[in-house]
Design a protein around this motif. Structure first.
Motif, PDB file in Angstrom:
ATOM      1  N   GLY A   1      -0.836  -6.646   9.702  1.00  0.00           N
ATOM      2  CA  GLY A   1      -0.213  -6.873  10.856  1.00  0.00           C
ATOM      3  C   GLY A   1       1.259  -8.192  11.303  1.00  0.00           C
ATOM      4  O   GLY A   1       1.576  -8.466  12.186  1.00  0.00           O
ATOM      5  N   TRP A   2       1.577  -8.388   9.403  1.00  0.00           N
ATOM      6  CA  TRP A   2       1.991  -9.618   9.575  1.00  0.00           C
ATOM      7  C   TRP A   2       3.262  -9.316  10.493  1.00  0.00           C
ATOM      8  O   TRP A   2       4.006 -10.714  10.565  1.00  0.00           O
ATOM      9  CB  TRP A   2       2.489  -9.871   8.115  1.00  0.00           C
ATOM     10  CG  TRP A   2       3.170  -8.890   7.697  1.00  0.00           C
ATOM     11  CD1 TRP A   2       2.921  -7.742   6.668  1.00  0.00           C
ATOM     12  CD2 TRP A   2       4.464  -8.996   7.354  1.00  0.00           C
ATOM     13  NE1 TRP A   2       3.899  -6.463   6.075  1.00  0.00           N
ATOM     14  CE2 TRP A   2       5.039  -7.257   6.463  1.00  0.00           C
ATOM     15  CE3 TRP A   2       5.470  -9.707   7.904  1.00  0.00           C
ATOM     16  CZ2 TRP A   2       6.040  -7.070   6.027  1.00  0.00           C
ATOM     17  CZ3 TRP A   2       7.313  -9.708   7.262  1.00  0.00           C
ATOM     18  CH2 TRP A   2       7.279  -7.811   7.108  1.00  0.00           C
TER      19      TRP A   2
ATOM     20  N   LEU B   1       6.735 -16.949   2.719  1.00  0.00           N
ATOM     21  CA  LEU B   1       7.433 -16.000   1.967  1.00  0.00           C
ATOM     22  C   LEU B   1       8.041 -15.151   3.113  1.00  0.00           C
ATOM     23  O   LEU B   1       8.580 -14.147   3.602  1.00  0.00           O
ATOM     24  CB  LEU B   1       5.934 -15.384   1.810  1.00  0.00           C
ATOM     25  CG  LEU B   1       6.635 -14.345   0.904  1.00  0.00           C
ATOM     26  CD1 LEU B   1       7.180 -14.712  -0.151  1.00  0.00           C
ATOM     27  CD2 LEU B   1       5.205 -13.778  -0.021  1.00  0.00           C
ATOM     28  N   ARG B   2       7.078 -15.190   4.384  1.00  0.00           N
ATOM     29  CA  ARG B   2       7.353 -14.250   5.900  1.00  0.00           C
ATOM     30  C   ARG B   2       8.384 -14.704   6.312  1.00  0.00           C
ATOM     31  O   ARG B   2       9.754 -13.579   6.637  1.00  0.00           O
ATOM     32  CB  ARG B   2       6.335 -14.483   6.836  1.00  0.00           C
ATOM     33  CG  ARG B   2       6.565 -13.527   7.888  1.00  0.00           C
ATOM     34  CD  ARG B   2       7.289 -13.613   8.986  1.00  0.00           C
ATOM     35  NE  ARG B   2       7.791 -12.633  10.152  1.00  0.00           N
ATOM     36  CZ  ARG B   2       8.798 -11.430   9.830  1.00  0.00           C
ATOM     37  NH1 ARG B   2       9.156 -11.492   8.833  1.00  0.00           N
ATOM     38  NH2 ARG B   2       9.303 -10.572  11.286  1.00  0.00           N
ATOM     39  N   ASN B   3       9.382 -15.725   6.721  1.00  0.00           N
ATOM     40  CA  ASN B   3      10.497 -16.396   6.616  1.00  0.00           C
ATOM     41  C   ASN B   3      11.764 -16.243   5.736  1.00  0.00           C
ATOM     42  O   ASN B   3      12.943 -16.558   6.342  1.00  0.00           O
ATOM     43  CB  ASN B   3      10.437 -17.834   7.260  1.00  0.00           C
ATOM     44  CG  ASN B   3      10.059 -17.572   8.564  1.00  0.00           C
ATOM     45  OD1 ASN B   3      11.191 -17.705   9.212  1.00  0.00           O
ATOM     46  ND2 ASN B   3       8.894 -17.835   8.479  1.00  0.00           N
TER      47      ASN B   3
ATOM     48  N   LEU C   1       3.457 -13.073  12.311  1.00  0.00           N
ATOM     49  CA  LEU C   1       3.683 -14.583  11.901  1.00  0.00           C
ATOM     50  C   LEU C   1       5.445 -14.439  12.548  1.00  0.00           C
ATOM     51  O   LEU C   1       5.986 -13.961  12.637  1.00  0.00           O
ATOM     52  CB  LEU C   1       4.034 -14.395  10.068  1.00  0.00           C
ATOM     53  CG  LEU C   1       2.552 -14.109   9.830  1.00  0.00           C
ATOM     54  CD1 LEU C   1       3.155 -13.437   8.233  1.00  0.00           C
ATOM     55  CD2 LEU C   1       1.771 -15.288   9.138  1.00  0.00           C
ATOM     56  N   PRO C   2       5.598 -16.209  12.916  1.00  0.00           N
ATOM     57  CA  PRO C   2       7.100 -15.993  13.682  1.00  0.00           C
ATOM     58  C   PRO C   2       8.082 -15.649  12.777  1.00  0.00           C
ATOM     59  O   PRO C   2       7.843 -16.729  12.173  1.00  0.00           O
ATOM     60  CB  PRO C   2       6.491 -17.420  14.109  1.00  0.00           C
ATOM     61  CG  PRO C   2       5.515 -17.969  12.988  1.00  0.00           C
ATOM     62  CD  PRO C   2       4.682 -17.274  12.682  1.00  0.00           C
ATOM     63  N   VAL C   3       9.222 -15.410  12.588  1.00  0.00           N
ATOM     64  CA  VAL C   3      10.051 -15.684  12.727  1.00  0.00           C
ATOM     65  C   VAL C   3      10.854 -16.641  13.133  1.00  0.00           C
ATOM     66  O   VAL C   3      11.438 -16.841  14.480  1.00  0.00           O
ATOM     67  CB  VAL C   3      11.339 -14.872  11.912  1.00  0.00           C
ATOM     68  CG1 VAL C   3      12.543 -14.600  11.220  1.00  0.00           C
ATOM     69  CG2 VAL C   3      10.457 -13.195  12.121  1.00  0.00           C
TER      70      VAL C   3
ATOM     71  N   GLU D   1       7.247  -7.564   0.812  1.00  0.00           N
ATOM     72  CA  GLU D   1       6.267  -7.083   2.650  1.00  0.00           C
ATOM     73  C   GLU D   1       5.109  -6.621   1.255  1.00  0.00           C
ATOM     74  O   GLU D   1       3.441  -6.816   2.402  1.00  0.00           O
ATOM     75  CB  GLU D   1       7.117  -5.998   2.499  1.00  0.00           C
ATOM     76  CG  GLU D   1       8.418  -6.019   3.185  1.00  0.00           C
ATOM     77  CD  GLU D   1       9.475  -4.913   3.424  1.00  0.00           C
ATOM     78  OE1 GLU D   1       8.872  -3.452   2.989  1.00  0.00           O
ATOM     79  OE2 GLU D   1      10.809  -5.197   3.607  1.00  0.00           O
ATOM     80  N   ALA D   2       4.931  -6.059   0.558  1.00  0.00           N
ATOM     81  CA  ALA D   2       3.397  -6.136   0.034  1.00  0.00           C
ATOM     82  C   ALA D   2       2.298  -6.933  -0.219  1.00  0.00           C
ATOM     83  O   ALA D   2       1.473  -7.050   0.027  1.00  0.00           O
ATOM     84  CB  ALA D   2       3.958  -5.354  -1.002  1.00  0.00           C
ATOM     85  N   ASP D   3       3.397  -8.221  -0.272  1.00  0.00           N
ATOM     86  CA  ASP D   3       2.462  -9.516  -0.492  1.00  0.00           C
ATOM     87  C   ASP D   3       2.136  -9.831   0.724  1.00  0.00           C
ATOM     88  O   ASP D   3       0.545 -10.665   0.591  1.00  0.00           O
ATOM     89  CB  ASP D   3       3.173 -10.693  -1.323  1.00  0.00           C
ATOM     90  CG  ASP D   3       4.015 -10.874  -2.793  1.00  0.00           C
ATOM     91  OD1 ASP D   3       3.119  -9.624  -3.239  1.00  0.00           O
ATOM     92  OD2 ASP D   3       4.623 -11.641  -3.242  1.00  0.00           O
ATOM     93  N   LEU D   4       2.268  -9.858   1.909  1.00  0.00           N
ATOM     94  CA  LEU D   4       2.927 -10.145   3.085  1.00  0.00           C
ATOM     95  C   LEU D   4       1.323  -9.370   3.411  1.00  0.00           C
ATOM     96  O   LEU D   4       0.184  -9.099   4.377  1.00  0.00           O
ATOM     97  CB  LEU D   4       3.867 -10.366   3.870  1.00  0.00           C
ATOM     98  CG  LEU D   4       4.807 -10.691   3.668  1.00  0.00           C
ATOM     99  CD1 LEU D   4       5.948 -11.071   4.366  1.00  0.00           C
ATOM    100  CD2 LEU D   4       4.219 -12.819   4.731  1.00  0.00           C
ATOM    101  N   VAL D   5       1.316  -7.926   3.143  1.00  0.00           N
ATOM    102  CA  VAL D   5      -0.024  -7.258   4.004  1.00  0.00           C
ATOM    103  C   VAL D   5      -1.084  -7.933   2.772  1.00  0.00           C
ATOM    104  O   VAL D   5      -1.966  -7.591   3.197  1.00  0.00           O
ATOM    105  CB  VAL D   5      -0.069  -5.586   3.080  1.00  0.00           C
ATOM    106  CG1 VAL D   5      -0.953  -4.783   3.451  1.00  0.00           C
ATOM    107  CG2 VAL D   5       1.401  -5.234   4.175  1.00  0.00           C
TER     108      VAL D   5
END
Length: 224
Positions: free
Chosen positions: A98-99, A50-52, A103-105, A88-92
């Protein structure tokens, strides 16, 4: 030759489907996405995916906003399905506030976002392919993925905003409406073939990203 002819004669959405059908199957059988569909992915794996994906959605949404007054992309801009804020809400919820720093790109994610930025150049019509790949995917197979994540990872609404379109409308109706918007945009574009080939590139980027996330997780497991 028959497939090529069918793609030339078909609507843009149908042509995109025909061109990317094999790639779609490959995507489902490859990398972290295959693990998610098998129910074997970890919460960390889904979070990293998700972050990527976040940079890709930001690039699509920036491109559509940039061309919102362009007659080609106006139908897509009129259907605001923006997923970046939901991701962004999911990642929080999944990784904490601090996601963004923690979390790396991955390079594959940067390459995907760069490809979308390139598609935004000129009249932006190649963005149609990326909107098809991501948003129509979220409204279709994404709803199956949501149910799988609920079952296999016990994720709740706070962690699955990405797939929640309830504030916009019914997913079934939205899927029909957005498909029509994609058709309108495609019909107004001067080069349908370029859009179709961009669809293949979009799926290739997704496959590369899925593999990269899986590999990153494997490499991290070895070093722990």
């Amino acid at each position: 030759m028959a497939v090529v002819q069918a793609e030339n004669d078909a609507s843009v959405v149908t042509a995109l489907y025909l061109r990317t059908r094999a790639l779609h199957l490959e995507a489902e059988r490859t990398g972290i996405v295959a693990e998610i569909l098998r129910g074997t992915a970890t919460r960390d794996g889904y979070t990293l995916l998700l972050r990527n994906l976040h940079p890709a959605y930001r690039a699509i949404e920036a491109g559509i906003a940039r061309h919102r007054d362009n007659p080609i992309l106006a139908p897509l801009a009129a259907h605001s399905l923006a997923r970046a804020p939901a991701i962004e809400a999911d990642l929080v919820a999944l990784a904490g506030t601090g996601w963004n720093d923690q979390l790396p790109v991955l390079p594959a994610a940067e390459a995907y976002a760069d490809r979308i930025a390139e598609a935004s150049e000129g009249d932006g019509s190649r963005l149609i392919a990326h909107a098809y790949t991501r948003y129509l995917g979220d409204l279709n197979g994404g709803q199956i993925v949501r149910r799988l994540l609920e079952k296999t990872m016990q994720l709740g609404p706070a962690e699955l905003a990405h797939y929640d379109f309830s504030a916009i409308g019914d997913p079934g109706a939205l899927k029909t409406e957005y498909r029509e918007a994609l058709e309108q945009a495609g019909a107004a574009a001067p080069d349908a073939a370029a859009i179709v080939e961009e669809g293949a590139a979009a799926f290739t980027c997704n496959i590369a990203l899925s593999v990269a996330v899986q590999q990153h997780l494997a490499d991290r497991a070895v070093t722990v």
